[in-house]
Design a protein around this motif. Structure first.
Motif, mmCIF file in Angstrom:
data_model
loop_
_atom_site.group_PDB
_atom_site.id
_atom_site.type_symbol
_atom_site.label_atom_id
_atom_site.label_comp_id
_atom_site.label_asym_id
_atom_site.label_seq_id
_atom_site.Cartn_x
_atom_site.Cartn_y
_atom_site.Cartn_z
ATOM 1 N N ALA A 95 0.825 -1.211 0.000
ATOM 2 C CA ALA A 95 0.000 0.000 0.000
ATOM 3 C C ALA A 95 0.858 1.260 0.000
ATOM 4 C CB ALA A 95 -0.928 -0.011 1.221
ATOM 5 N N LEU A 96 1.927 1.269 0.786
ATOM 6 C CA LEU A 96 2.795 2.447 0.840
ATOM 7 C C LEU A 96 3.493 2.708 -0.495
ATOM 8 C CD1 LEU A 96 4.449 2.053 4.363
ATOM 9 C CD2 LEU A 96 2.680 3.694 3.672
ATOM 10 N N LEU A 97 3.773 1.653 -1.240
ATOM 11 C CA LEU A 97 4.452 1.817 -2.522
ATOM 12 C C LEU A 97 3.481 2.122 -3.659
ATOM 13 C CD1 LEU A 97 7.019 -1.141 -2.323
ATOM 14 C CD2 LEU A 97 7.510 1.297 -2.076
ATOM 15 N N ALA A 98 2.331 1.458 -3.672
ATOM 16 C CA ALA A 98 1.456 1.526 -4.838
ATOM 17 C C ALA A 98 0.472 2.683 -4.800
ATOM 18 C CB ALA A 98 0.689 0.209 -4.980
ATOM 19 N N ILE A 99 -0.080 3.000 -3.631
ATOM 20 C CA ILE A 99 -1.148 3.988 -3.579
ATOM 21 C C ILE A 99 -0.666 5.395 -3.957
ATOM 22 C CG2 ILE A 99 -2.808 5.134 -2.065
ATOM 23 C CD1 ILE A 99 -3.198 2.483 -0.639
ATOM 24 N N PRO A 100 0.404 5.933 -3.336
ATOM 25 C CA PRO A 100 0.828 7.291 -3.753
ATOM 26 C C PRO A 100 1.219 7.372 -5.221
ATOM 27 C CG PRO A 100 1.863 6.649 -1.681
ATOM 28 C CD PRO A 100 1.242 5.416 -2.235
ATOM 29 N N LEU A 101 1.963 6.369 -5.698
ATOM 30 C CA LEU A 101 2.393 6.388 -7.097
ATOM 31 C C LEU A 101 1.206 6.240 -8.039
ATOM 32 C CD1 LEU A 101 4.757 6.501 -9.048
ATOM 33 C CD2 LEU A 101 5.018 4.027 -8.794
ATOM 34 N N GLY A 102 0.269 5.351 -7.693
ATOM 35 C CA GLY A 102 -0.896 5.159 -8.538
ATOM 36 C C GLY A 102 -1.784 6.392 -8.599
ATOM 37 N N LEU A 103 -2.009 7.039 -7.460
ATOM 38 C CA LEU A 103 -2.829 8.252 -7.443
ATOM 39 C C LEU A 103 -2.165 9.377 -8.243
ATOM 40 C CD1 LEU A 103 -4.119 8.397 -3.754
ATOM 41 C CD2 LEU A 103 -5.302 7.558 -5.780
ATOM 42 N N ALA A 104 -0.852 9.554 -8.048
ATOM 43 C CA ALA A 104 -0.149 10.619 -8.764
ATOM 44 C C ALA A 104 -0.189 10.375 -10.270
ATOM 45 C CB ALA A 104 1.303 10.705 -8.274
ATOM 46 N N ALA A 105 0.030 9.127 -10.689
ATOM 47 C CA ALA A 105 -0.003 8.826 -12.120
ATOM 48 C C ALA A 105 -1.399 9.029 -12.697
ATOM 49 C CB ALA A 105 0.467 7.387 -12.349
ATOM 50 N N ALA A 106 -2.431 8.618 -11.961
ATOM 51 C CA ALA A 106 -3.798 8.774 -12.447
ATOM 52 C C ALA A 106 -4.175 10.249 -12.571
ATOM 53 C CB ALA A 106 -4.765 8.049 -11.513
ATOM 54 N N VAL A 107 -3.801 11.055 -11.579
ATOM 55 C CA VAL A 107 -4.118 12.488 -11.629
ATOM 56 C C VAL A 107 -3.410 13.149 -12.810
ATOM 57 C CG1 VAL A 107 -3.786 14.684 -10.440
ATOM 58 C CG2 VAL A 107 -4.653 12.702 -9.180
ATOM 59 N N TYR A 108 -2.149 12.808 -13.016
ATOM 60 C CA TYR A 108 -1.423 13.408 -14.141
ATOM 61 C C TYR A 108 -2.055 13.019 -15.475
ATOM 62 C CZ TYR A 108 2.053 13.954 -17.779
ATOM 63 O OH TYR A 108 2.680 14.267 -18.964
ATOM 64 N N LEU A 109 -2.328 11.722 -15.661
ATOM 65 C CA LEU A 109 -2.855 11.266 -16.948
ATOM 66 C C LEU A 109 -4.253 11.804 -17.217
ATOM 67 C CD1 LEU A 109 -1.666 7.543 -16.855
ATOM 68 C CD2 LEU A 109 -0.788 9.359 -18.328
ATOM 69 N N GLU A 110 -5.061 11.941 -16.177
ATOM 70 C CA GLU A 110 -6.449 12.353 -16.383
ATOM 71 C C GLU A 110 -6.629 13.856 -16.394
ATOM 72 O OE1 GLU A 110 -10.247 11.653 -17.386
ATOM 73 O OE2 GLU A 110 -8.665 10.152 -17.144
ATOM 74 N N GLU A 111 -5.838 14.584 -15.617
ATOM 75 C CA GLU A 111 -6.087 16.009 -15.452
ATOM 76 C C GLU A 111 -5.076 16.903 -16.175
ATOM 77 O OE1 GLU A 111 -8.729 17.155 -13.923
ATOM 78 O OE2 GLU A 111 -9.423 15.188 -13.225
ATOM 79 N N PHE A 112 -3.861 16.434 -16.388
ATOM 80 C CA PHE A 112 -2.824 17.325 -16.909
ATOM 81 C C PHE A 112 -2.180 16.835 -18.206
ATOM 82 C CE2 PHE A 112 -2.826 17.886 -12.261
ATOM 83 C CZ PHE A 112 -3.104 19.246 -12.194
ATOM 84 N N ALA A 113 -2.182 15.539 -18.471
ATOM 85 C CA ALA A 113 -1.479 15.015 -19.643
ATOM 86 C C ALA A 113 -2.201 15.383 -20.925
ATOM 87 C CB ALA A 113 -1.340 13.498 -19.531
ATOM 88 N N ASP A 114 -1.423 15.655 -21.952
ATOM 89 C CA ASP A 114 -1.964 15.937 -23.278
ATOM 90 C C ASP A 114 -2.116 14.614 -24.023
ATOM 91 O OD1 ASP A 114 -2.691 16.822 -25.751
ATOM 92 O OD2 ASP A 114 -0.957 18.129 -26.066
ATOM 93 N N PRO A 115 -3.351 14.165 -24.303
ATOM 94 C CA PRO A 115 -3.528 12.852 -24.946
ATOM 95 C C PRO A 115 -2.999 12.788 -26.361
ATOM 96 C CG PRO A 115 -5.617 14.027 -24.825
ATOM 97 C CD PRO A 115 -4.633 14.834 -24.032
#
Length: 302
Positions: A95-115
């Motif tokens: 949980a300590l390894l996957a949750i922060p990294l997964g949330l950060a990646a999801a936020v970047y891809l969904e809210e900031f990344a240019d598709p």
């Protein structure tokens, strides 16, 4: 030029294919019967396994199971203490390894990344593919990584890394779906009031997506709790008589201990395996109950 009336008359003369093959056709009925028969067989087999495990394991569901260590000489008094504590250590590290990294990646891809960028498209394709990769491959990948950085394979940290890699794509995908379900009006209203995109995500979008994020994350951790193949590839010990005391400690988990006991011929070990299965099912049900409670507590109707 064909008129609307001509088109209508031709449609009546030549009905659509979907109308020719209705739900009452023999092919549809046969497929439905086969589908329900396969479903009934799967549920019956699962129920038979559960009932057998409960009947066989209930006599050993005692205090020794939680307080004693595994024993090859005295299975009638042996327990799964090391496996239970090891499961908590490994899942906590995961949980300590996957949750922060997964949330950060999801936020970047969904809210900031240019598709439209090629590298973002590459990440999208790989996320969909990684979610379907067999679990044992993550164990092989982690074993190679551990050897390259000088880390012992059979330690809690290596197991946490393997399971984190396993559930990371699922966490990212479920978090993105939860973010996507937040109405765009919330983002637009926040930006219109002068908030930056980052503050909008932090104070508006993420809190609104908590039910979906928490549910997907806890269900992913539940899957990791029941995995044995990646940890066996890492050389996790199946017989230890001590409590894990850190991320660099040796460990075993309940699925690995169950796998070891179920492979032995003595009836006492079979009973132990059934009792450990009951404990593992209880842990999974508690995690699923927490996910349902969080979803019901914070779920919003837009």
């Amino acid at each position: 030029m064909a008129t609307i009336g001509a088109l209508a008359s031709s449609a009546v003369a030549r009905p659509l294919r979907a109308q020719q093959h209705s739900d009452s056709s023999p092919a549809s009925i046969g497929f439905l019967v086969a589908l329900w028969a396969a479903l009934a067989f799967a549920i019956s087999a699962l129920l038979a396994l559960l009932v057998t495990s409960f009947i066989q394991g209930l006599p050993r569901l005692d205090a020794n199971l939680f307080t004693q260590y595994a024993s090859e000489l005295h299975p009638e008094t042996a327990g799964a203490r090391a496996a239970i504590l090891g499961s908590f250590w490994v899942i906590g590290t995961t949980a300590l390894l996957a949750i922060p990294l997964g949330l950060a990646a999801a936020v970047y891809l969904e809210e900031f990344a240019d598709p439209r960028r090629w590298y973002n498209k590459l990440v999208e394709v790989n996320l969909q593919n990684l979610a379907a990769v067999p679990a044992i491959l993550y164990g092989m990948l982690t074993a190679g990584l551990a050897l390259s950085i000088g880390l012992r394979r059979g330690v809690v940290l290596a197991g946490g890394i393997a399971l984190a890699l396993l559930i990371l794509p699922v966490i990212i995908i479920s978090t993105r779906e939860a973010l996507r379900a937040v109405p765009s009006e919330i983002r637009q209203g926040s930006l219109a009031l002068g908030a930056t995109p980052l503050k909008t995500v932090w104070y508006q979008t993420l809190p609104s997506a908590i039910p979906g994020i928490a549910t997907g994350t806890i269900l992913s951790l539940s899957r990791a709790l029941g995995e044995a193949a990646p940890l066996l590839m890492l050389g996790a010990v199946v017989f230890i008589t001590y409590d894990p005391d850190g991320v660099l400690s040796g460990f075993t988990t309940l699925p690995i201990q169950i796998f070891n006991w179920a492979g032995r011929a003595q009836p006492e070990f079979q009973t132990l395996a059934s009792a450990a299965i009951i404990v593992l099912l209880g842990m999974l049900l508690m995690m699923n109950a927490v996910a349902i409670a969080i979803r019901n507590r914070y779920q919003k109707r837009w």
